[in-house]
Scaffold this motif. Structure first.
Motif, short mmCIF file in Angstrom:
data_model
loop_
_atom_site.label_atom_id
_atom_site.label_comp_id
_atom_site.label_asym_id
_atom_site.label_seq_id
_atom_site.Cartn_x
_atom_site.Cartn_y
_atom_site.Cartn_z
N GLY A 25 0.79 -1.22 0.00
CA GLY A 25 0.00 0.00 0.00
C GLY A 25 0.83 1.27 0.00
O GLY A 25 1.87 1.36 -0.65
N GLU A 26 0.34 2.27 0.76
CA GLU A 26 1.01 3.56 0.79
C GLU A 26 2.42 3.46 1.37
O GLU A 26 3.31 4.22 0.97
CB GLU A 26 0.18 4.56 1.60
CG GLU A 26 -1.10 4.99 0.92
CD GLU A 26 -1.81 6.08 1.69
OE1 GLU A 26 -1.20 6.64 2.64
OE2 GLU A 26 -2.97 6.39 1.36
N ASP A 27 2.62 2.54 2.31
CA ASP A 27 3.97 2.38 2.88
C ASP A 27 4.97 2.00 1.81
O ASP A 27 6.11 2.51 1.80
CB ASP A 27 3.96 1.31 3.98
CG ASP A 27 3.26 1.76 5.25
OD1 ASP A 27 3.08 2.99 5.42
OD2 ASP A 27 2.89 0.90 6.05
N CYS A 28 4.57 1.10 0.93
CA CYS A 28 5.46 0.69 -0.16
C CYS A 28 5.70 1.85 -1.13
O CYS A 28 6.85 2.15 -1.48
CB CYS A 28 4.86 -0.51 -0.89
SG CYS A 28 5.88 -1.09 -2.26
N TYR A 29 4.62 2.48 -1.54
CA TYR A 29 4.74 3.61 -2.47
C TYR A 29 5.66 4.68 -1.90
O TYR A 29 6.58 5.16 -2.58
CB TYR A 29 3.36 4.18 -2.76
CG TYR A 29 3.37 5.43 -3.62
CD1 TYR A 29 3.32 5.34 -5.02
CD2 TYR A 29 3.42 6.70 -3.04
CE1 TYR A 29 3.34 6.48 -5.80
CE2 TYR A 29 3.44 7.84 -3.82
CZ TYR A 29 3.39 7.73 -5.20
OH TYR A 29 3.42 8.87 -5.98
N ASP A 30 5.42 5.06 -0.65
CA ASP A 30 6.22 6.13 -0.04
C ASP A 30 7.69 5.73 0.09
O ASP A 30 8.58 6.56 -0.12
CB ASP A 30 5.65 6.48 1.33
CG ASP A 30 4.29 7.17 1.25
OD1 ASP A 30 3.93 7.65 0.17
OD2 ASP A 30 3.59 7.21 2.28
N ALA A 31 7.94 4.47 0.46
CA ALA A 31 9.33 4.03 0.62
C ALA A 31 10.07 4.08 -0.70
O ALA A 31 11.23 4.54 -0.76
CB ALA A 31 9.36 2.62 1.20
N VAL A 32 9.44 3.62 -1.77
CA VAL A 32 10.10 3.62 -3.08
C VAL A 32 10.31 5.05 -3.57
O VAL A 32 11.39 5.39 -4.08
CB VAL A 32 9.30 2.79 -4.10
CG1 VAL A 32 9.93 2.89 -5.49
CG2 VAL A 32 9.23 1.33 -3.66
N ARG A 33 9.30 5.90 -3.42
CA ARG A 33 9.45 7.30 -3.84
C ARG A 33 10.59 7.97 -3.08
O ARG A 33 11.43 8.66 -3.67
CB ARG A 33 8.15 8.09 -3.57
CG ARG A 33 7.08 7.99 -4.63
CD ARG A 33 7.47 8.59 -5.97
NE ARG A 33 7.90 9.97 -5.89
CZ ARG A 33 7.10 11.02 -5.98
NH1 ARG A 33 5.80 10.84 -6.13
NH2 ARG A 33 7.58 12.24 -5.94
N THR A 34 10.62 7.77 -1.77
CA THR A 34 11.67 8.38 -0.96
C THR A 34 13.04 7.84 -1.34
O THR A 34 14.02 8.59 -1.46
CB THR A 34 11.41 8.13 0.53
OG1 THR A 34 10.14 8.67 0.89
CG2 THR A 34 12.49 8.77 1.39
N ALA A 35 13.12 6.52 -1.54
CA ALA A 35 14.39 5.91 -1.92
C ALA A 35 14.92 6.50 -3.22
O ALA A 35 16.11 6.83 -3.33
CB ALA A 35 14.22 4.40 -2.05
N LEU A 36 14.06 6.63 -4.20
CA LEU A 36 14.49 7.20 -5.48
C LEU A 36 14.94 8.64 -5.31
O LEU A 36 15.94 9.06 -5.91
CB LEU A 36 13.36 7.10 -6.49
CG LEU A 36 13.00 5.67 -6.93
CD1 LEU A 36 11.70 5.66 -7.74
CD2 LEU A 36 14.12 5.04 -7.75
N ASP A 37 14.24 9.40 -4.48
CA ASP A 37 14.64 10.79 -4.23
C ASP A 37 16.01 10.86 -3.56
O ASP A 37 16.78 11.80 -3.80
CB ASP A 37 13.62 11.48 -3.33
CG ASP A 37 12.30 11.78 -4.03
OD1 ASP A 37 12.26 11.70 -5.27
OD2 ASP A 37 11.30 12.06 -3.32
N LEU A 38 16.33 9.85 -2.74
CA LEU A 38 17.60 9.84 -2.02
C LEU A 38 18.77 9.34 -2.87
O LEU A 38 19.92 9.46 -2.46
CB LEU A 38 17.48 8.96 -0.77
CG LEU A 38 16.59 9.49 0.34
CD1 LEU A 38 16.42 8.43 1.44
CD2 LEU A 38 17.16 10.78 0.94
N GLY A 39 18.47 8.74 -4.03
CA GLY A 39 19.53 8.28 -4.90
C GLY A 39 19.55 6.79 -5.18
O GLY A 39 20.42 6.31 -5.92
N TYR A 40 18.62 6.04 -4.62
CA TYR A 40 18.54 4.61 -4.96
C TYR A 40 18.20 4.46 -6.44
O TYR A 40 17.36 5.18 -6.97
CB TYR A 40 17.45 3.92 -4.14
CG TYR A 40 17.78 3.63 -2.71
CD1 TYR A 40 18.10 2.34 -2.29
CD2 TYR A 40 17.75 4.63 -1.75
CE1 TYR A 40 18.39 2.06 -0.96
CE2 TYR A 40 18.03 4.37 -0.41
CZ TYR A 40 18.35 3.08 -0.03
OH TYR A 40 18.63 2.81 1.28
#
Length: 274
Positions: A25-40
């Motif tokens: 759900g939203e936890d997954c979406y938010d984690a991936v979005r944040t990770a990509l923003d951080l450089g993953y």
């Protein structure tokens, strides 16, 4: 010293990716979005995780171009026959909102379908540019060798549990000889490394946490990448912040401490309700 990418078979794979097991759900979406923003730039999912749609939406909505993300998914245990491989992968690509996956893996060795049939279908997908690389997960040396024999395309990686308490010495030797990436999941032993005094002591020398030492220990080894799971911005940032220090040979050896007790404790902890 940094080695933020691992190169195997001429392919560059980001050494630290984001694992998404049990993220929904939203936890997954938010984690991936944040990770990509951080450089993953390496995201790992699977049909069995039930979160491909959220992973795909996060990649689509990010500012990172799709071609800059190394995206991996895995075939569910029931999707090993030829038709099921083809159908389920198309479904995965639709959920992920992408024309291709960078890596498609067989999730584990349990299957009634002959391994060759599964790999033939995966090779067809590769020939049709639906997937770029093939891999396996949870294969031992013998089964990995068999998969390499049966597949026309190279097996890029074997994704297995690997951390300071759960070693993969023989498998890593085999992968090194044959230019196969070893992708480590559960690099933090489901949190068991967090209260490890040896890792704490080593980390204090570099102003790093025990978790960062465990991740650094993995990616400092030739031919190893890892996909730790995290959700908070702090943990996501910390897991990626492991390329500005280097462990000594003595420290690398000190981190290696096979422990069935710690490994089992982490295994049980990782399967408790979230």
């Amino acid at each position: 010293m940094t080695r933020e990418y691992v190169t195997v078979q001429g392919t560059e794979v980001p050494a630290v990716g984001l694992g998404t097991w049990r993220l929904t759900g939203e936890d997954c979406y938010d984690a991936v979005r944040t990770a990509l923003d951080l450089g993953y730039r390496h995201i790992d999912t699977a049909q069995a995780y039930g979160n491909e749609r959220q992973v795909g939406a996060a990649i689509r909505d990010s500012d990172v171009a799709r071609e800059d993300v190394f995206l991996a998914t895995k075939l569910n245990v029931g999707n090993r026959g030829r038709d099921a491989v083809l159908r389920s992968t198309e479904e995965s690509l639709a959920k992920l909102d992408t024309a291709y996956a960078d890596l498609l893996l067989i999730h584990n060795t349990a299957q009634r379908t002959p391994l060759g049939e599964t790999l033939d279908a995966m090779n067809d997908l590769r020939d049709r540019d639906k997937v770029r690389h093939l891999g396996v997960s949870n294969f031992d040396v013998e089964k990995l060798h068999r998969a390499r024999e049966l597949s026309d395309a190279p097996i890029l990686t074997n994704q297995v549990q690997y951390n300071p308490y759960w070693l993969q010495t023989g498998l890593l030797d085999y992968c090194s000889i044959h230019d196969v990436l070893l992708t480590a999941y559960s690099p933090l032993a489901h949190g068991a490394v967090l209260d490890d005094p040896v890792l704490d002591d080593i980390g204090a020398r570099y102003d790093k946490s025990a978790a960062q030492v465990a991740i650094r220990w993995l990616v400092q080894q030739d031919g190893v990448a890892t996909v730790p799971k995290a959700t908070s911005t702090g943990h996501l940032r910390a897991n990626l912040d492991v390329f500005d220090f280097e462990l000594t040979d003595a420290e690398m050896e000190a981190v290696r401490r096979p422990s069935k007790r710690r490994a089992l404790s982490g295994f049980v902890r990782g399967r408790l309700p979230v």
